[in-house]
Scaffold this active site. Structure first.
Site, PDB file in Angstrom:
ATOM      1  N   HIS A  50     -13.963   3.838   1.683  1.00 24.16           N
ATOM      2  CA  HIS A  50     -14.737   4.584   2.677  1.00 24.16           C
ATOM      3  C   HIS A  50     -14.252   4.188   4.070  1.00 24.16           C
ATOM      4  CE1 HIS A  50     -18.254   4.869  -0.392  1.00 24.16           C
ATOM      5  NE2 HIS A  50     -17.413   5.886  -0.526  1.00 24.16           N
ATOM      6  N   TRP A  77     -15.228  -1.444   3.769  1.00 24.95           N
ATOM      7  CA  TRP A  77     -15.097  -2.539   2.799  1.00 24.95           C
ATOM      8  C   TRP A  77     -15.539  -2.122   1.393  1.00 24.95           C
ATOM      9  CZ3 TRP A  77     -18.428  -3.611   7.188  1.00 24.95           C
ATOM     10  CH2 TRP A  77     -17.711  -3.995   8.330  1.00 24.95           C
ATOM     11  N   HIS A  78     -15.155  -0.902   1.013  1.00 23.44           N
ATOM     12  CA  HIS A  78     -15.518  -0.397  -0.315  1.00 23.44           C
ATOM     13  C   HIS A  78     -14.264  -0.038  -1.107  1.00 23.44           C
ATOM     14  CE1 HIS A  78     -19.604   0.967   1.586  1.00 23.44           C
ATOM     15  NE2 HIS A  78     -19.561  -0.325   1.353  1.00 23.44           N
ATOM     16  N   GLN A  79     -13.268  -0.924  -1.087  1.00 28.10           N
ATOM     17  CA  GLN A  79     -12.008  -0.668  -1.780  1.00 28.10           C
ATOM     18  C   GLN A  79     -12.265  -0.495  -3.281  1.00 28.10           C
ATOM     19  OE1 GLN A  79     -12.646  -3.362   0.158  1.00 28.10           O
ATOM     20  NE2 GLN A  79     -11.164  -3.446   1.816  1.00 28.10           N
TER      21      GLN A  79
END
Length: 570
Positions: free
Chosen positions: A323, A474-476
């Site tokens: 995201h 930080w939604h890898q």
């Protein structure tokens, strides 16, 4: 209160003594090895350790989760760039005007759940139904996942017997006594036609979107991490070992069967055996790295680094998703803002295009001036300010994670490709325009002295601003995806194709990133993995790990015996 404190202190002493004993008396072999103590791995380790006849090793590269930067919700930004952050950085990208986007990821007990923004977001109904379609298994659909959420949650908001649970392991509550800015955002969203809801994880995520006060993983004013909720209460048990400052370098594979892991701990290389199964929960960057270092990945890439092939799975490291938000929409406040809870207590999900069926953008109110770190030289926000953070939650851009060398010390190369797809850029520009409409509207006027950034720009200037301030949320995810096509890495039961007794349980298995923050979906992934592992211990359960036909070979039928050990079918 004093008695509770004394009880907690006494338990902490028991935990410390037990874990020291486990580390000193380490036998070098366990039934299960779980690699990574983040939001998925913590769940898997706890559920497995609930069986006293099973031994579990939980390995974590980082250190403990003790300290105010973890426990105090307002201090979460101080973890970025610290020892609790892996500090990954993507390659410079023309799509970001040549910038190299920092990609923070939690390192330490709790993983991301110990350093994140504490938002509990379940994902949209259509996300889970998509997972089920890709996996070919209805156990991943929304109805099934809703049952998991209801079982694991200890929901402290307005009762909803259809969608919310009470008494589970994980405490979830609406933001308590939110800042007036949060309520103003909801009113501002309503003024633009966005419906408001009492709960962002109820009916709101089954339809076209809406605005609501956030669900937070905060209990008694302190962070409630997945590790603290799941693993810590079990750490006094003799069958659970938690090993910190231990880096997994590769999976030990013998005749296409995972036998354990190789690690570096206290500067020493060690091999630890798994009698049953090994589970990788290292996150969407380190999980594909370890798979590739173990010989699982694209044969051409592995050969270029001199790594012997264990299984050709070209999807390892591909399908990278994240995201992306614009960190730079800031309004100067007439009075200093004193933040509450996690700094961001309200959100909305909406559609950048009315023709879309489901939300593709999300924004948070932030009770502080938030600007991308590498954009501060060009954009300087005022001290007394607040932000709206417009973000993209259904990205079409895809990136990759690849090796730069065979050594575990060699860094990975991350081509995030953020905003590479033109639809992503258009959606993010539209989300900034929407946030400007809300931020400059009547509802938020009492909190506005002036719009500090970006201001009334031309479309081309606004597009450049978006590229200059785009930042990860930080939604890898997605780099070892679940599915049945040629780029799939794991099957519906999270088993790595072609390798027995090896599963992946973290955000890397997502066929596409979920709509919203990923902590809650990662807990569900951990719960699914744990239930599958427990079921596989049944001696009469038959299980195969056949790769789909496109891999051009037939794998031997396998059967489970004892604690999930797969042997050739008789």
């Amino acid at each position: 209160m004093k008695r509770d404190d004394e009880t907690a202190a006494a338990f902490a002493v028991r935990v410390a003594a037990n874990q020291l004993r486990r580390r000193v008396d380490d036998v070098g072999e366990y039934d299960y090895i779980v690699c990574g103590a983040g939001s998925s791995g913590s769940v898997v380790a706890r559920r497995l350790a609930d069986d006293p006849d099973v031994t579990v090793l939980l390995i974590e590269a980082g250190g403990n989760d003790v300290g105010p930067s973890v426990s105090e919700p307002l201090l979460w930004p101080t973890n970025l760039g610290s020892e609790r952050d892996w500090g990954f950085v993507a390659e410079p990208s023309t799509h970001l005007n040549g910038r190299a986007m920092p990609l923070s990821m939690g390192k330490g007990l709790g993983g991301g759940s110990s350093i994140n923004v504490m938002v509990w977001s379940r994902g949209h109904q259509t996300d889970w139904n998509y997972f089920a379609t890709e996996a070919g298994d209805d156990a991943w659909n929304y109805e099934s996942v809703l049952g998991i959420y209801c079982r694991i949650e200890d929901w402290r908001g307005t009762p909803d017997p259809v969608r919310r649970g009470r008494g589970g392991l994980f405490h979830v509550e609406p933001a308590q006594d939110p800042h007036p800015l949060a309520g103003a955002l909801l009113r501002g969203a309503a003024d633009t036609g966005i419906a408001t809801f009492a709960d962002p994880n109820g009916a709101m995520m089954e339809g076209p979107g809406g605005a609501a006060i956030c669900n937070l993983a905060i209990d008694g004013g302190l962070r409630s991490s997945v590790f603290r909720r799941y693993v810590y209460p079990a750490m006094a048990r003799p069958n659970l070992t938690v090993l910190t400052h231990a880096t997994v370098t590769r999976v030990l594979i013998e005749r296409r069967e995972a036998k354990g892991v190789e690690i570096v701990v206290d500067g020493q290389w060690r091999r630890i055996r798994a009698r049953c199964e090994t589970i990788l929960s290292l996150g969407a960057i380190n999980t594909p790295k370890v798979l590739m270092q173990s010989g699982i990945g694209d044969v051409a890439q592995l050969k270029s680094h001199g790594i012997a092939l264990a299984e050709h799975l070209p999807g390892v490291g591909r399908n990278f998703q994240d995201h992306v938000m614009v960190a730079g929409c800031v309004w100067e406040s007439p009075e200093p803002i004193v933040p509450r809870n996690n700094l961001g207590e309200a959100t909305f999900f909406w559609k950048s295009d009315p023709q879309l069926a489901t939300p593709d953008i999300q924004a948070f109110i932030a009770e502080a001036p938030i600007v991308a770190q590498d954009a501060l030289e060009r954009y300087t926000p005022p001290t007394s300010a607040w932000s709206l953070l417009p973000g993209l939650v259904r990205p079409k851009s895809r990136g990759s994670v690849t090796l730069t060398g065979a050594s575990p010390a060699s860094p990975v190369r991350i081509e995030a490709n953020a905003l590479a797809h033109p639809d992503d850029l258009a959606a993010l520009v539209r989300s900034v325009e929407l946030c400007r409409d809300i931020g400059n509207g009547t509802a938020l006027r009492p909190f506005v002295k002036r719009e500090a950034m970006p201001g009334n720009l031309s479309r081309s200037a606004l597009t450049a601003f978006v590229r200059d301030t785009a930042s990860t949320v930080w939604h890898q995810s997605g780099t070892a995806k679940m599915g049945r096509d040629a780029m799939s890495v794991v099957d519906a039961e999270l088993r790595v194709y072609g390798i027995a007794n090896l599963r992946v349980a973290d955000a890397s298995i997502m066929p596409r990133v979920t709509t919203g923050n990923t902590m809650a979906p990662c807990v569900v992934i951990g719960e699914r993995a744990a239930s599958l592992l427990i079921a596989a211990r049944s001696p009469d359960m038959r299980s195969t790990i056949d790769a789909p036909a496109f891999f051009g070979k037939e794998l031997a039928d396998m059967r489970d015996e004892g604690c999930g050990r797969r042997l050739p079918a008789e």
